[in-house]
Design a protein around this motif. Structure first.
Motif, PDB file in Angstrom:
ATOM      1  N   GLN A 242       0.817  -1.215   0.000  1.00 20.93           N
ATOM      2  CA  GLN A 242       0.000   0.000   0.000  1.00 20.93           C
ATOM      3  C   GLN A 242       0.854   1.270   0.000  1.00 20.93           C
ATOM      4  O   GLN A 242       0.347   2.356  -0.249  1.00 20.93           O
ATOM      5  CB  GLN A 242      -0.904   0.025   1.240  1.00 20.93           C
ATOM      6  CG  GLN A 242      -1.908  -1.126   1.306  1.00 20.93           C
ATOM      7  CD  GLN A 242      -2.710  -1.081   2.588  1.00 20.93           C
ATOM      8  OE1 GLN A 242      -2.179  -0.838   3.665  1.00 20.93           O
ATOM      9  NE2 GLN A 242      -4.003  -1.303   2.469  1.00 20.93           N
ATOM     10  N   LEU A 243       2.133   1.101   0.287  1.00 14.81           N
ATOM     11  CA  LEU A 243       3.010   2.263   0.441  1.00 14.81           C
ATOM     12  C   LEU A 243       3.726   2.593  -0.864  1.00 14.81           C
ATOM     13  O   LEU A 243       4.214   1.688  -1.558  1.00 14.81           O
ATOM     14  CB  LEU A 243       4.053   1.991   1.532  1.00 14.81           C
ATOM     15  CG  LEU A 243       3.487   1.613   2.902  1.00 14.81           C
ATOM     16  CD1 LEU A 243       4.612   1.235   3.849  1.00 14.81           C
ATOM     17  CD2 LEU A 243       2.674   2.754   3.478  1.00 14.81           C
TER      18      LEU A 243
ATOM     19  N   ILE B 186      10.943   2.034  -0.015  1.00 20.24           N
ATOM     20  CA  ILE B 186      10.134   2.753   0.961  1.00 20.24           C
ATOM     21  C   ILE B 186      11.033   3.317   2.050  1.00 20.24           C
ATOM     22  O   ILE B 186      11.837   2.598   2.650  1.00 20.24           O
ATOM     23  CB  ILE B 186       9.076   1.817   1.580  1.00 20.24           C
ATOM     24  CG1 ILE B 186       8.134   1.304   0.481  1.00 20.24           C
ATOM     25  CG2 ILE B 186       8.299   2.528   2.682  1.00 20.24           C
ATOM     26  CD1 ILE B 186       7.178   0.249   0.947  1.00 20.24           C
ATOM     27  N   THR B 187      10.897   4.598   2.294  1.00 18.47           N
ATOM     28  CA  THR B 187      11.695   5.267   3.318  1.00 18.47           C
ATOM     29  C   THR B 187      10.855   5.522   4.560  1.00 18.47           C
ATOM     30  O   THR B 187       9.636   5.341   4.557  1.00 18.47           O
ATOM     31  CB  THR B 187      12.226   6.610   2.801  1.00 18.47           C
ATOM     32  OG1 THR B 187      11.101   7.502   2.601  1.00 18.47           O
ATOM     33  CG2 THR B 187      12.968   6.440   1.480  1.00 18.47           C
TER      34      THR B 187
ATOM     35  N   MET C  85       5.753   7.493   7.448  1.00 19.75           N
ATOM     36  CA  MET C  85       5.161   8.515   8.312  1.00 19.75           C
ATOM     37  C   MET C  85       4.110   9.326   7.568  1.00 19.75           C
ATOM     38  O   MET C  85       3.051   9.654   8.124  1.00 19.75           O
ATOM     39  CB  MET C  85       6.268   9.443   8.845  1.00 19.75           C
ATOM     40  CG  MET C  85       7.292   8.744   9.727  1.00 19.75           C
ATOM     41  SD  MET C  85       6.553   7.825  11.098  1.00 19.75           S
ATOM     42  CE  MET C  85       5.768   9.179  12.001  1.00 19.75           C
ATOM     43  N   GLU C  86       4.373   9.640   6.300  1.00 21.54           N
ATOM     44  CA  GLU C  86       3.399  10.391   5.508  1.00 21.54           C
ATOM     45  C   GLU C  86       2.118   9.573   5.312  1.00 21.54           C
ATOM     46  O   GLU C  86       1.008  10.117   5.400  1.00 21.54           O
ATOM     47  CB  GLU C  86       4.005  10.751   4.155  1.00 21.54           C
ATOM     48  CG  GLU C  86       3.082  11.603   3.281  1.00 21.54           C
ATOM     49  CD  GLU C  86       3.735  12.000   1.967  1.00 21.54           C
ATOM     50  OE1 GLU C  86       3.019  12.550   1.102  1.00 21.54           O
ATOM     51  OE2 GLU C  86       4.943  11.747   1.800  1.00 21.54           O
ATOM     52  N   PHE C  87       2.273   8.278   5.088  1.00 23.01           N
ATOM     53  CA  PHE C  87       1.102   7.408   4.927  1.00 23.01           C
ATOM     54  C   PHE C  87       0.281   7.373   6.214  1.00 23.01           C
ATOM     55  O   PHE C  87      -0.951   7.458   6.187  1.00 23.01           O
ATOM     56  CB  PHE C  87       1.554   5.994   4.550  1.00 23.01           C
ATOM     57  CG  PHE C  87       0.418   5.023   4.386  1.00 23.01           C
ATOM     58  CD1 PHE C  87      -0.013   4.226   5.440  1.00 23.01           C
ATOM     59  CD2 PHE C  87      -0.235   4.905   3.167  1.00 23.01           C
ATOM     60  CE1 PHE C  87      -1.061   3.340   5.292  1.00 23.01           C
ATOM     61  CE2 PHE C  87      -1.296   4.012   3.007  1.00 23.01           C
ATOM     62  CZ  PHE C  87      -1.706   3.235   4.077  1.00 23.01           C
ATOM     63  N   LEU C  88       0.971   7.270   7.359  1.00 22.58           N
ATOM     64  CA  LEU C  88       0.272   7.214   8.643  1.00 22.58           C
ATOM     65  C   LEU C  88      -0.461   8.518   8.926  1.00 22.58           C
ATOM     66  O   LEU C  88      -1.581   8.524   9.451  1.00 22.58           O
ATOM     67  CB  LEU C  88       1.261   6.910   9.769  1.00 22.58           C
ATOM     68  CG  LEU C  88       1.846   5.492   9.774  1.00 22.58           C
ATOM     69  CD1 LEU C  88       2.943   5.373  10.827  1.00 22.58           C
ATOM     70  CD2 LEU C  88       0.745   4.478  10.029  1.00 22.58           C
TER      71      LEU C  88
ATOM     72  N   ARG D 109      -3.523   8.628   6.715  1.00 24.75           N
ATOM     73  CA  ARG D 109      -4.528   7.685   7.193  1.00 24.75           C
ATOM     74  C   ARG D 109      -5.219   8.219   8.433  1.00 24.75           C
ATOM     75  O   ARG D 109      -6.428   8.093   8.597  1.00 24.75           O
ATOM     76  CB  ARG D 109      -3.897   6.324   7.490  1.00 24.75           C
ATOM     77  CG  ARG D 109      -4.921   5.246   7.807  1.00 24.75           C
ATOM     78  CD  ARG D 109      -4.288   3.900   8.055  1.00 24.75           C
ATOM     79  NE  ARG D 109      -3.542   3.876   9.307  1.00 24.75           N
ATOM     80  CZ  ARG D 109      -3.035   2.764   9.850  1.00 24.75           C
ATOM     81  NH1 ARG D 109      -3.170   1.615   9.213  1.00 24.75           N
ATOM     82  NH2 ARG D 109      -2.376   2.819  10.980  1.00 24.75           N
ATOM     83  N   GLY D 110      -4.423   8.863   9.312  1.00 22.53           N
ATOM     84  CA  GLY D 110      -5.011   9.444  10.516  1.00 22.53           C
ATOM     85  C   GLY D 110      -5.996  10.543  10.187  1.00 22.53           C
ATOM     86  O   GLY D 110      -7.083  10.632  10.767  1.00 22.53           O
ATOM     87  N   ALA D 111      -5.633  11.399   9.227  1.00 25.07           N
ATOM     88  CA  ALA D 111      -6.532  12.479   8.818  1.00 25.07           C
ATOM     89  C   ALA D 111      -7.795  11.922   8.194  1.00 25.07           C
ATOM     90  O   ALA D 111      -8.897  12.441   8.402  1.00 25.07           O
ATOM     91  CB  ALA D 111      -5.814  13.402   7.840  1.00 25.07           C
ATOM     92  N   LEU D 112      -7.650  10.809   7.446  1.00 31.29           N
ATOM     93  CA  LEU D 112      -8.812  10.199   6.813  1.00 31.29           C
ATOM     94  C   LEU D 112      -9.767   9.654   7.858  1.00 31.29           C
ATOM     95  O   LEU D 112     -10.982   9.819   7.751  1.00 31.29           O
ATOM     96  CB  LEU D 112      -8.357   9.078   5.874  1.00 31.29           C
ATOM     97  CG  LEU D 112      -9.448   8.300   5.160  1.00 31.29           C
ATOM     98  CD1 LEU D 112     -10.256   9.226   4.252  1.00 31.29           C
ATOM     99  CD2 LEU D 112      -8.869   7.152   4.353  1.00 31.29           C
TER     100      LEU D 112
END
Length: 370
Positions: A98-99, A108-109, A114-117, A120-123
């Protein structure tokens, strides 16, 4: 690091293979066992799976080219994350597919995670009820395996003129026999005794009597296969695999049961090899395992026919003037009408029915010929 993918050994006497079609492009992410390309030889046509996960960085061999076994056909930059990044992914229960990696060759860095998390949190915070969101549909990515299945099924339906027939079989004696011995078989063999190996045994005996069913269309001629190699369908991880039991006619019922169990377990674990899935000459499918009572299977290209065994159901019947309850099963056959006609297929199904109806108390599970 770069991993070189080579032309695999596709048979004992095979020394080269031809790339028919690439299923990936440079820049594509792949997982271990994802199909990379279709390869054909004078014996089989198979898909070459990836031996690792990563990103396709180079395709060395073009479609239509023939190369020796062991030659490099493509290269993959392996998708190894640093220990810290991998730990972060595991801690948050993420699926790495998914990343989107922004590192070299799509790696994947930590920032990607962190950007994905954060997104996802905002969503999650913004999510309301389905009616508030107005989300009435969802796009599901098509996996490489699903694409391969779609291509194969389309090829079969477009090239093979399918015809279909069905026959009903009384398996009351088989059901009673299997119920009598299944617990002892489980203790002795360590695997469950299903109806499927009985079905397979009946099929192999019928194929020896009607070898035209064990063939394939080749334009100017029909190829009759000397070996009876049964393909069978296994559903695993939202995909369908068809491992092959080689020389199935040389196995007893117990041996078929053990082999089905072993290959099904490998399919669900994603550890099937090219050898496990190549060389099939006829396909059987136990669609009855999920309750189906009628089906019209799409032939496993380039074979000439495919047979499904449906669910065993109890039905009333008159026997010697008395109303009794018997066990019935439907057998559904799809045939390539270029190779096969209704008469021979009807005879083939009747022979299977006769064999199944003969199974019962006293059947030897360990006999080559039953």
């Amino acid at each position: 690091m770069a991993e070189s993918i080579t032309m695999p050994q596709l048979g004992e006497s095979v020394t080269e293979g031809t790339i028919i079609r690439w299923l990936v492009q440079i820049g594509d992410k792949v997982k271990q066992y994802d199909p990379l390309c279709e390869v054909t030889t004078d014996k089989v046509t198979v898909e070459v799976p990836s031996v690792t996960s990563g990103v396709i960085t180079e395709i060395v061999v073009s479609e239509g080219d023939t190369v020796q076994v062991g030659a490099v056909i493509c290269r993959i930059e392996t998708a190894e994350f640093s220990p810290a990044v991998w730990k972060l992914i595991q801690e948050h229960g993420l699926d790495s597919s998914q990343l989107k990696g922004t590192g070299r060759f799509g790696r994947i860095t930590r920032n990607d995670v962190m950007e994905f998390l954060e997104k996802r949190g905002a969503l999650v915070e913004d999510m309301g009820s389905p009616s508030e969101q107005g989300e009435l549909e969802e796009k599901v990515p098509v996996t490489a395996v699903r694409k391969a299945i779609a291509r194969r099924m389309s090829q079969s339906k477009q090239e093979i003129p399918h015809a279909w027939t069905m026959i009903e079989c009384d398996v009351t004696s088989l059901v009673q026999f299997r119920n009598e011995i299944k617990e002892q078989f489980q203790r002795t063999e360590g695997v469950a005794l299903t109806y499927f190996p009985f079905f397979m045994k009946a099929v192999t005996e019928a194929l020896k009597e009607f070898p035209i069913l064990n063939s394939q269309w080749a334009g100017e001629h029909i190829i009759l296969k000397k070996e009876i190699n049964l393909s069978f369908a296994v559903a695993a991880d939202r995909a369908l695999y068809t491992p092959v039991i080689r020389n199935a006619d040389r196995m007893d019922i117990a041996g078929l049961a053990r082999t089905v169990h072993q290959l099904a377990r490998k399919a669900r674990a994603g550890s099937l090899t090219i050898e496990d899935v190549s060389g099939g000459t006829f396909t059987v499918n136990n669609t009855g395992s999920f309750g189906s009572v009628l089906s019209a299977p799409i032939i496993n290209y380039p074979q000439a026919a495919m047979l499904t065994f449906e669910a065993i159901v109890k039905r009333p019947a008159l026997v010697d003037g008395m109303l009794v309850e018997i066990d019935k099963v439907n057998m559904c056959l799809s045939m390539d009408h270029r190779v096969l006609d209704g008469w021979v297929c009807g005879q083939f199904l009747q022979r299977i029915r006769n064999r199944l109806e003969s199974f019962g108390t006293g059947t030897d599970l360990y006999s080559y010929s039953v």
